[in-house]
Design a protein around this motif. Structure first.
Motif, mmCIF file in Angstrom:
data_model
loop_
_atom_site.group_PDB
_atom_site.id
_atom_site.type_symbol
_atom_site.label_atom_id
_atom_site.label_comp_id
_atom_site.label_asym_id
_atom_site.label_seq_id
_atom_site.Cartn_x
_atom_site.Cartn_y
_atom_site.Cartn_z
ATOM 1 N N ALA A 19 35.327 39.544 61.139
ATOM 2 C CA ALA A 19 35.562 40.894 60.640
ATOM 3 C C ALA A 19 34.218 41.602 60.490
ATOM 4 O O ALA A 19 33.277 41.051 59.919
ATOM 5 N N GLN A 20 34.134 42.821 61.003
ATOM 6 C CA GLN A 20 32.892 43.594 60.953
ATOM 7 C C GLN A 20 32.843 44.507 59.722
ATOM 8 O O GLN A 20 31.835 44.613 59.059
ATOM 9 N N ARG A 21 33.946 45.206 59.488
ATOM 10 C CA ARG A 21 34.057 46.136 58.357
ATOM 11 C C ARG A 21 35.510 46.162 57.920
ATOM 12 O O ARG A 21 36.410 45.793 58.681
ATOM 13 N N LEU A 22 35.747 46.677 56.693
ATOM 14 C CA LEU A 22 37.126 46.909 56.272
ATOM 15 C C LEU A 22 37.157 47.997 55.214
ATOM 16 O O LEU A 22 36.169 48.245 54.522
ATOM 17 N N VAL A 23 38.298 48.651 55.138
ATOM 18 C CA VAL A 23 38.572 49.584 54.046
ATOM 19 C C VAL A 23 39.965 49.255 53.514
ATOM 20 O O VAL A 23 40.821 48.756 54.252
ATOM 21 N N ILE A 24 40.177 49.539 52.230
ATOM 22 C CA ILE A 24 41.477 49.280 51.602
ATOM 23 C C ILE A 24 42.074 50.601 51.148
ATOM 24 O O ILE A 24 41.394 51.415 50.520
ATOM 25 N N ALA A 25 43.336 50.820 51.490
ATOM 26 C CA ALA A 25 44.040 52.042 51.090
ATOM 27 C C ALA A 25 45.521 51.749 50.970
ATOM 28 O O ALA A 25 46.117 51.143 51.871
ATOM 29 N N SER A 26 46.115 52.155 49.853
ATOM 30 C CA SER A 26 47.570 52.065 49.646
ATOM 31 C C SER A 26 48.117 50.663 49.894
ATOM 32 O O SER A 26 49.139 50.488 50.570
ATOM 33 N N GLY A 27 47.432 49.663 49.346
ATOM 34 C CA GLY A 27 47.924 48.297 49.455
ATOM 35 C C GLY A 27 47.737 47.649 50.809
ATOM 36 O O GLY A 27 48.312 46.590 51.076
ATOM 37 N N LYS A 28 46.918 48.278 51.657
ATOM 38 C CA LYS A 28 46.650 47.711 52.990
ATOM 39 C C LYS A 28 45.156 47.638 53.226
ATOM 40 O O LYS A 28 44.405 48.498 52.784
ATOM 41 N N ALA A 29 44.742 46.603 53.930
ATOM 42 C CA ALA A 29 43.361 46.480 54.383
ATOM 43 C C ALA A 29 43.324 46.787 55.872
ATOM 44 O O ALA A 29 44.136 46.254 56.647
ATOM 45 N N TYR A 30 42.413 47.653 56.251
ATOM 46 C CA TYR A 30 42.224 48.009 57.656
ATOM 47 C C TYR A 30 40.918 47.361 58.091
ATOM 48 O O TYR A 30 39.842 47.734 57.633
#
Length: 201
Positions: A19-30
């Protein structure tokens, strides 16, 4: 993080690529997961995370999300065969259906793309050369906009209200003097960021 001084791993979820990067929004990780593309993960139950869907237009190194749109940075490509000139793919993805994220638009950003953030209908891309703006008001037809050139490279971005802060990398001048800058951008006019440097030299 119920006890911040002693964080504990609750569960983990392996990917075929790092994994390079991630963001979390509304109960989901992208998750920008390299050759595995964008992975959308349900983290509403941290003890039982699961992949909902994915899309892999290329090897992905950066991601940000706003509402039903995600923007992705592809791994930069050396177009000069070793002479330091790079181009970075930029993708706009519809994530309204997390189980079937869909590519909407694409363009190429000059430079070695390092991080991307969305603010309204603009995406900001930090590169090895400058800060680039991309108009995503029409997601199927993103438009490359103006740039701001701090004169050094920065590796990450964070936005709060009308301020954007970058994580600066060391800059060495012709006299081998090391400068350490934190770029701070005033986004009062989102289309025309104003740069202010914090010097930690």
């Amino acid at each position: 993080m119920s006890n911040p001084p002693t964080p504990q791993i609750i569960s983990s979820l392996p990917f075929p690529d790092p994994a390079q990067r991630l963001v979390i929004a509304s109960g989901k990780a992208y998750v920008a997961a390299g050759n595995s593309g964008l992975q959308v993960v349900d983290v509403s139950d941290p003890a039982a995370m699961r992949v909902l869907g994915s899309v892999a237009p290329a090897s992905i190194s950066g991601v940000d999300v706003s509402g039903t749109l995600a923007v992705l940075l592809e791994q930069p490509i050396d177009v000069s065969h070793g002479y330091g000139s790079f181009m970075t793919g930029f993708d706009v993805v519809d994530v309204s259906n997390p189980s079937a994220p869909a590519l909407l638009g694409h363009l190429t950003v000059p430079g070695n793309g390092r991080a991307v953030k969305i603010q309204g209908t603009l995406a900001y891309v930090s590169t090895s050369q400058d800060l680039r703006m991309v108009d995503i008001s029409v997601p199927t037809a993103p438009i490359l906009g103006d740039s701001v050139a701090p004169g050094y490279t920065f590796a990450d971005l964070a936005i709060a209200d009308t301020m954007m802060v970058g994580a600066g990398l060391d800059f060495v001048d012709d006299f081998n003097t090391i400068f350490r800058y934190v770029p701070v951008f005033d986004l009062s006019n989102p289309a025309a960021p104003v740069l202010n440097n914090i010097d930690f030299a």
